[in-house]
Design a protein around this motif. Structure first.
Motif, mmCIF file in Angstrom:
data_model
loop_
_atom_site.group_PDB
_atom_site.id
_atom_site.type_symbol
_atom_site.label_atom_id
_atom_site.label_comp_id
_atom_site.label_asym_id
_atom_site.label_seq_id
_atom_site.Cartn_x
_atom_site.Cartn_y
_atom_site.Cartn_z
ATOM 1 N N UNK A 1 19.592 -26.224 18.302
ATOM 2 C CA UNK A 1 19.900 -26.210 16.866
ATOM 3 C C UNK A 1 19.462 -24.898 16.219
ATOM 4 N N UNK A 2 18.336 -24.374 16.727
ATOM 5 C CA UNK A 2 17.858 -23.096 16.197
ATOM 6 C C UNK A 2 18.829 -21.969 16.521
ATOM 7 N N UNK A 3 19.421 -22.015 17.723
ATOM 8 C CA UNK A 3 20.436 -21.010 18.089
ATOM 9 C C UNK A 3 21.616 -21.069 17.124
ATOM 10 N N UNK A 4 22.042 -22.254 16.769
ATOM 11 C CA UNK A 4 23.157 -22.404 15.817
ATOM 12 C C UNK A 4 22.759 -21.874 14.442
ATOM 13 N N UNK A 5 21.520 -22.179 14.043
ATOM 14 C CA UNK A 5 21.040 -21.718 12.724
ATOM 15 C C UNK A 5 21.021 -20.198 12.657
ATOM 16 N N UNK A 6 20.523 -19.565 13.722
ATOM 17 C CA UNK A 6 20.469 -18.088 13.753
ATOM 18 C C UNK A 6 21.871 -17.501 13.717
ATOM 19 N N UNK A 7 22.757 -18.112 14.518
ATOM 20 C CA UNK A 7 24.145 -17.596 14.552
ATOM 21 C C UNK A 7 24.834 -17.824 13.217
ATOM 22 N N UNK A 8 24.539 -18.932 12.565
ATOM 23 C CA UNK A 8 25.124 -19.209 11.245
ATOM 24 C C UNK A 8 24.631 -18.197 10.216
#
Length: 366
Positions: free
Chosen positions: A160-167
């Protein structure tokens, strides 16, 4: 009828007791009643104790009856073997091992009845112990699953953190090309020029990566959540499987330990009560004066012992007389010449017959 039954329970000699006074008969009837009711209490106590073990009424009653009969026989034996003597010290000495046995019997009888009397309090103690065991069991089983579940949750958080960073990166690129179009940053020229197109393409590429990352991580997160769900289900099943063992923690030893958790003095006084009941026939015999029955019993035993000694002495005298007569007769026979000559003649004849038989046998073999 009842008095005769209790006299039989006391182990007294009924033929002697019938010739004694009513007071003497009542004394032994009272002793027999104590023996009988002690055995009855032993039957009840043992049946209850075994019921907590087998959970079957018929089995508990059957073995309880055997135990009650055993206690009855022991008590009857203890009481009947105590004889009144002229010395109280001798009486106490012969009663000491019987008192020790009576104390052991009192402990065995009183403990199950204590558990029945304090059953509600024992159930409360057992409930608290079961709750503690349930919590301890859950915590112990959780130690086998918690590290794995925590690691899986950490993996989900990382995805989820990877998605947050990419977002956040995508949002930043979006703001960059929007402000370029508005002329508020970058070249500060209003409109969609080449720089705008370049920044828009970069944003679209990162947005595509974000969508792909969301889809990929969503699948991974779903898989991990399924694993967590499986582990939680397995943990629940293990707890459910082990719970009946904890629920069944109410056997004989568990109840005895729970009884020991309660205040000691009520149990102690109940034990003293049964100890008094169990030892009362012995103490009554020790403290009571020598009665008519004791005198007559001692007289009959003395007559029997005297008669037995007389018989032994008579047999010894007969043996001595018979031995002396035999020696005298055989000594006289030894001195008879006629007998000697007759036996010598017969021996010579026997030797001749043996020699002739040996000769005939040798001739046949030749």
């Amino acid at each position: 009828m009842v008095q005769q039954f209790f006299i039989l329970c006391s182990g007294a000699d009924t033929s002697i007791l019938k010739t004694c006074s009513k007071g003497e008969q009542n004394k032994y009837a009272g002793i027999g009643a104590t023996v009988f009711f002690t055995a009855l209490m032993a039957f009840i106590a043992c049946s209850y104790a075994l019921y907590t073990v087998f959970d079957n009424v018929y089995t508990a009653v059957f073995f309880g009856l055997i135990w009650g009969l055993l206690i009855f026989n022991l008590d009857r034996f203890i009481v009947s073997t105590i004889k009144k003597r002229d010395s109280f010290g001798n009486e106490l000495l012969q009663a000491t091992p019987r008192l020790v046995l009576a104390i052991i019997i009192a402990v065995v009888i009183s403990k199950p009845l204590e558990m029945k009397i304090f059953e509600k309090e024992i159930n409360q103690v057992l409930l608290e112990q079961k709750n503690e065991m349930t919590l301890a069991n859950k915590n112990q089983l959780a130690l086998q699953y918690t590290p794995t579940i925590e690691k899986l949750n950490t993996d989900i958080a990382q995805l989820k953190n990877e998605i947050t960073i990419k977002t956040a990166e995508t949002d930043e690129l979006y703001n960059t090309y929007i402000t370029e179009a508005e002329g508020t940053s970058g070249t500060l020229k209003l409109g969609k020029g080449p720089v705008y197109e370049e920044k828009r393409e970069k944003h679209d590429a990162v947005l595509a990566e974000l969508n792909t990352l969301k889809e990929t991580n969503a699948q991974k997160i779903t898989q991990i959540e399924n694993e967590i769900s499986t582990l939680n289900t397995e943990y629940t099943n293990v707890v459910k499987t082990s719970q009946p063992v904890i629920d069944g923690f109410d056997g004989l030893m568990a109840r005895i330990n729970a009884l020991n958790e309660l205040p000691w003095w009520p149990s102690f006084f109940i034990f003293l009560l049964f100890l008094a009941i169990e030892t009362s026939p012995i103490i009554a015999k020790l403290l009571s004066p020598k009665g008519t029955y004791d005198i007559k019993l001692e007289e009959e035993e003395s007559m029997t012992n005297t008669w037995a000694r007389q018989k032994i002495q008579q047999r010894e005298q007969i043996l001595l007389a018979d031995t002396a007569l035999n020696e005298k007769i055989y000594n006289e026979i030894k001195r008879e010449e006629e007998v000697y000559a007759y036996k010598k003649k017969k021996a010579e004849e026997l030797l001749k017959l043996q020699a002739d038989a040996f000769k005939n046998l040798q001739v046949k073999q030749l």
